[in-house]
Scaffold this active site. Structure first.
Site, PDB file in Angstrom:
ATOM      1  N   GLY A 247      -1.011   2.592   4.992  1.00  0.00           N
ATOM      2  CA  GLY A 247       0.323   2.816   4.435  1.00  0.00           C
ATOM      3  C   GLY A 247       1.257   1.704   4.863  1.00  0.00           C
ATOM      4  O   GLY A 247       0.817   0.613   5.252  1.00  0.00           O
ATOM      5  N   SER A 248       2.547   1.993   4.809  1.00  0.00           N
ATOM      6  CA  SER A 248       3.546   0.959   5.081  1.00  0.00           C
ATOM      7  C   SER A 248       3.601   0.617   6.571  1.00  0.00           C
ATOM      8  O   SER A 248       3.241   1.434   7.422  1.00  0.00           O
ATOM      9  CB  SER A 248       4.915   1.456   4.624  1.00  0.00           C
ATOM     10  OG  SER A 248       5.220   2.644   5.323  1.00  0.00           O
ATOM     11  N   GLY A 252       3.386   3.030   9.784  1.00  0.00           N
ATOM     12  CA  GLY A 252       2.274   2.656  10.661  1.00  0.00           C
ATOM     13  C   GLY A 252       2.717   2.381  12.085  1.00  0.00           C
ATOM     14  O   GLY A 252       2.014   2.672  13.050  1.00  0.00           O
ATOM     15  N   GLU A 269      -4.060   0.043   8.652  1.00  0.00           N
ATOM     16  CA  GLU A 269      -4.152  -0.842   7.481  1.00  0.00           C
ATOM     17  C   GLU A 269      -2.786  -0.817   6.815  1.00  0.00           C
ATOM     18  O   GLU A 269      -2.494   0.055   5.994  1.00  0.00           O
ATOM     19  CB  GLU A 269      -5.233  -0.323   6.504  1.00  0.00           C
ATOM     20  CG  GLU A 269      -6.630  -0.277   7.088  1.00  0.00           C
ATOM     21  CD  GLU A 269      -7.302  -1.639   7.191  1.00  0.00           C
ATOM     22  OE1 GLU A 269      -6.730  -2.632   6.699  1.00  0.00           O
ATOM     23  OE2 GLU A 269      -8.393  -1.698   7.775  1.00  0.00           O
ATOM     24  N   CYS A 303      -1.984  -3.821  -1.560  1.00  0.00           N
ATOM     25  CA  CYS A 303      -1.631  -4.399  -0.256  1.00  0.00           C
ATOM     26  C   CYS A 303      -1.973  -5.888  -0.259  1.00  0.00           C
ATOM     27  O   CYS A 303      -1.368  -6.672   0.463  1.00  0.00           O
ATOM     28  CB  CYS A 303      -2.362  -3.678   0.865  1.00  0.00           C
ATOM     29  SG  CYS A 303      -4.114  -3.520   0.558  1.00  0.00           S
TER      30      CYS A 303
HETATM   31  P1  NAD Z   1       3.706   5.185   3.078  1.00  0.00           P
HETATM   32  O1  NAD Z   1       3.702   4.566   4.416  1.00  0.00           O
HETATM   33  O2  NAD Z   1       4.988   5.621   2.506  1.00  0.00           O
HETATM   34  O3  NAD Z   1       2.746   6.490   3.090  1.00  0.00           O
HETATM   35  C1  NAD Z   1       1.398   6.427   3.463  1.00  0.00           C
HETATM   36  C2  NAD Z   1       0.929   7.797   3.934  1.00  0.00           C
HETATM   37  O4  NAD Z   1       1.580   8.124   5.157  1.00  0.00           O
HETATM   38  C3  NAD Z   1       1.242   8.936   2.969  1.00  0.00           C
HETATM   39  O5  NAD Z   1       0.124   9.808   2.913  1.00  0.00           O
HETATM   40  C4  NAD Z   1       2.411   9.638   3.643  1.00  0.00           C
HETATM   41  O6  NAD Z   1       2.521  11.015   3.347  1.00  0.00           O
HETATM   42  C5  NAD Z   1       2.064   9.452   5.106  1.00  0.00           C
HETATM   43  N1  NAD Z   1       3.187   9.549   6.055  1.00  0.00           N
HETATM   44  C6  NAD Z   1       4.488   9.248   5.850  1.00  0.00           C
HETATM   45  N2  NAD Z   1       5.191   9.457   6.991  1.00  0.00           N
HETATM   46  C7  NAD Z   1       4.308   9.874   7.924  1.00  0.00           C
HETATM   47  C8  NAD Z   1       4.411  10.224   9.297  1.00  0.00           C
HETATM   48  N3  NAD Z   1       5.589  10.198   9.936  1.00  0.00           N
HETATM   49  N4  NAD Z   1       3.294  10.591   9.957  1.00  0.00           N
HETATM   50  C9  NAD Z   1       2.109  10.609   9.336  1.00  0.00           C
HETATM   51  N5  NAD Z   1       1.934  10.301   8.033  1.00  0.00           N
HETATM   52  C10 NAD Z   1       3.026   9.932   7.337  1.00  0.00           C
HETATM   53  O7  NAD Z   1       2.952   4.147   2.103  1.00  0.00           O
HETATM   54  P2  NAD Z   1       2.784   4.179   0.511  1.00  0.00           P
HETATM   55  O8  NAD Z   1       4.078   3.889  -0.143  1.00  0.00           O
HETATM   56  O9  NAD Z   1       2.018   5.381   0.090  1.00  0.00           O
HETATM   57  O10 NAD Z   1       1.800   2.925   0.284  1.00  0.00           O
HETATM   58  C11 NAD Z   1       2.199   1.605   0.188  1.00  0.00           C
HETATM   59  C12 NAD Z   1       1.990   0.850   1.484  1.00  0.00           C
HETATM   60  O11 NAD Z   1       0.636   0.959   1.932  1.00  0.00           O
HETATM   61  C13 NAD Z   1       2.224  -0.636   1.320  1.00  0.00           C
HETATM   62  O12 NAD Z   1       2.942  -1.109   2.426  1.00  0.00           O
HETATM   63  C14 NAD Z   1       0.828  -1.232   1.291  1.00  0.00           C
HETATM   64  O13 NAD Z   1       0.745  -2.588   1.666  1.00  0.00           O
HETATM   65  C15 NAD Z   1       0.126  -0.341   2.248  1.00  0.00           C
HETATM   66  N6  NAD Z   1      -1.324  -0.389   2.041  1.00  0.00           N
HETATM   67  C16 NAD Z   1      -2.067  -1.110   2.927  1.00  0.00           C
HETATM   68  C17 NAD Z   1      -3.433  -1.228   2.730  1.00  0.00           C
HETATM   69  C18 NAD Z   1      -4.271  -2.035   3.693  1.00  0.00           C
HETATM   70  O14 NAD Z   1      -5.481  -1.878   3.641  1.00  0.00           O
HETATM   71  N7  NAD Z   1      -3.708  -2.881   4.520  1.00  0.00           N
HETATM   72  C19 NAD Z   1      -4.049  -0.609   1.634  1.00  0.00           C
HETATM   73  C20 NAD Z   1      -3.252   0.124   0.756  1.00  0.00           C
HETATM   74  C21 NAD Z   1      -1.877   0.227   0.979  1.00  0.00           C
END
Ligand code: NAD
Length: 516
Positions: A247-248, A252, A269, A303
């Site tokens: 995720g973001s 993260g 990631e 990503c």
């Molecule tokens: P996000 O961080 O908003 O959410 C990701 C996940 O985290 C969701 O399931 C969300 O419900 C959960 N989440 C949110 N707050 C949380 C918390 N406090 N505790 C635990 N879980 C929580 O990301 P998004 O908008 O869904 O995805 C886009 C981001 O993901 C981009 O930054 C992208 O670069 C990244 N990404 C990285 C990779 C990689 O392999 N490096 C792959 C895909 C996406």
């Protein structure tokens, strides 16, 4: 459901995947329950409600953890190649469901049908890979310094692996983690993005068939469709040995700190800010294709999307003019229609972020050579379609240092390759990078210790589109995690060093004497 969507056979797809109008979002194996609030999944393709999902409540969470703990006690005793057989069967099921699952990914997330199918193919590939690895969980043997002693190391499963995933790869990232976690003897609990709950339910339904047909414990594979609060529960829960978070960077960072606080393990990631360097020795045709696909594929929501092009001054104008021409030919529209190149962004928030980034960029001095806009009118009723845009910038602009999850491409001019590499590395993120060149010296410098600081560095291909065989992940604010290929199975196991004394003496290491 609109007639247009009916034409693409979505209704049949949902039926084939076991998605109903109202679904229960918590499942441990074949048992479904959910006591939380209801969320609705709307398609960014046409704005229609696809289905409702009742999310996981507090009591569901505990049931899932207990079921996983129970399953782990049995599953860890099954030999690894037999666990591989379970994953092989999942791969076979995914082949069977590939068209339906790929279409659902496209409809619920908005990426092109080709990319949706590609995502399912990646799931199949990781299953194949994991089956092989299930017979190769090797440890070293060492020569002991003490006579009559044998030393070796072995790998044991961790226990419960919690998988938290992002919306943009709504099925593949689950399988990257589960296929390896399972062959290593772990059980898994998945907290998918609340933006793509139906993809998660479909995956779990497919896995349930495998568990049922093999009479395996339901707690081997569980899913919690819920918002971030349940994600946070998983992160803080000592019973969850490893958190694999995709995720973001913003989220993260919190996940990383909280898991570390309880001495858990994590794989992170996170966001990328990926660049292609186009040198004076580049094949310009290839560079344009690589750059455009990297920047507009998945509407810039990968990503690994290409966000920056660092172009040598001698070819800058040519590249710029050809990009403008290529962008003029892009077809934006329904991603299920294979004649379109660019689909929608995920939702209204993503559209706002795109608009904000353009505004901020302009304020900082970005010169847009292809303007962005939110598209309106027939075919764009969901409000999620935006025009991919290009701006000339300085790498130091705040907006350029930041990952905007949208199709905005930044152009930066350079004079020497050393300068280009410094620009490429001068961002907080470190996921993917590429150089387009036919010059061996340039390519090798880019790949050397003085070159790219990213987890992925490519020559003559773009930044996106990784293969299963290689370890995937990035450095710096991308989090340092690795998934999928190579030897990343080790992340899902604990290493144990064993020393066996088969003599009648007890010599101590380092020659220490301790006589009684
Ligand atoms: P996000 O961080 O908003 O959410 C990701 C996940 O985290 C969701 O399931 C969300 O419900 C959960 N989440 C949110 N707050 C949380 C918390 N406090 N505790 C635990 N879980 C929580 O990301 P998004 O908008 O869904 O995805 C886009 C981001 O993901 C981009 O930054 C992208 O670069 C990244 N990404 C990285 C990779 C990689 O392999 N490096 C792959 C895909 C996406």
């Amino acid at each position: 459901m609109s007639k247009k969507v009916k034409d693409f056979g979505i209704e049949k797809t949902l039926k084939n995947l076991g998605i109903k109008d109202e679904n229960k979002g918590t499942s441990t194996g074949g048992k479904y329950f959910a006591t939380g609030k209801t969320i609705e999944s709307y398609s960014p393709v046409d704005g229609n409600l696809i289905a409702k999902v009742k999310t996981s409540g507090e009591s569901d969470y505990n049931k899932v953890i207990e079921s996983a703990e129970k399953a782990f006690k049995e599953f860890r005793l099954i030999p690894a190649p037999k666990r591989g057989e379970m994953v092989r069967q999942l791969g076979q099921k995914l082949r069977q469901y590939k068209n339906d699952l790929g279409k659902l990914v496209s409809y619920e997330m908005g990426k092109s049908l080709q990319e949706g199918l590609g995502e399912v193919q990646e799931m199949i590939d990781i299953c194949d890979f994991a089956v092989g690895v299930s017979r190769q969980l090797h440890g070293y043997t060492m020569h002991s310094e003490r006579p009559g002693h044998r030393m070796y190391e072995q790998y044991h499963p961790l226990g419960i692996v919690g998988i938290i995933t992002a919306f943009n790869f709504p099925v593949a990232v689950w399988s990257w983690n589960t296929a390896l976690a399972w062959i290593c003897g772990n059980v898994t609990i998945w907290k998918p993005s609340e933006k793509t709950p139906l993809c998660a339910i479909a995956c779990q339904n497919i896995m349930n068939e495998v568990l049922k047909e093999n009479n395996l414990s339901e707690g081997i594979s569980s899913v919690l469709v819920a918002d971030h609060e349940i994600g946070q529960r998983l992160v803080d829960d000592k019973r969850v040995a490893l958190i694999s978070f995709t995720g973001s960077t913003r989220v993260g960072r919190m996940v990383s700190a909280n898991v570390a606080q309880r001495f858990g393990k994590s794989i992170l990631e996170l966001g990328g800010n990926n660049a292609i360097i186009i040198t004076q020795d580049a094949d310009i045709n290839m560079s344009i294709i690589g750059a455009v696909f990297g920047a507009v594929g998945t509407a810039g929501q990968r990503c690994t999307s290409t966000r920056r092009l660092i172009i040598h001054e001698s070819v800058y104008d040519e590249v710029k003019n050809r990009l403008v021409k290529a962008y003029g030919q892009l077809k934006i529209g329904n991603p299920l229609d294979e004649t379109n190149h660019v689909g929608p962004l995920i939702d209204a928030d993503a559209v706002n972020m795109y608009q904000e980034a353009i505004k901020k960029g302009k304020k900082e001095g970005a010169k847009f050579i292809v303007e962005g806009e939110v598209l309106k009118g027939k075919g764009y009723e969901s409000g999620c379609y935006v025009k991919p845009c290009i701006a000339e910038v300085k790498n130091s602009y705040e907006i350029v240092q930041h990952e905007t999850f949208a199709p905005i491409l930044y152009l930066i001019k350079y004079k020497t390759l050393e300068e280009a590499i410094a620009i490429q590395n001068d961002v907080p993120q470190g996921l993917s990078s590429a150089i387009m060149t036919q010059n061996l010296r340039e390519a090798e410098l880019f790949l050397s210790h003085a070159g790219s600081d990213c987890g992925i560095a490519n020559v003559n291909i773009g930044t996106s589109g990784a293969e299963i065989g290689g370890a995937f992940g990035g450095e710096k604010e991308t989090g340092g995690g690795r998934e999928s290929g190579s030897d990343v199975w080790k992340y899902y196991m604990r290493r144990q060093t064993n020393t066996i004394n088969y003599t009648t003496n007890l010599p101590l290491a380092q020659g220490i004497k301790f006589d009684l």
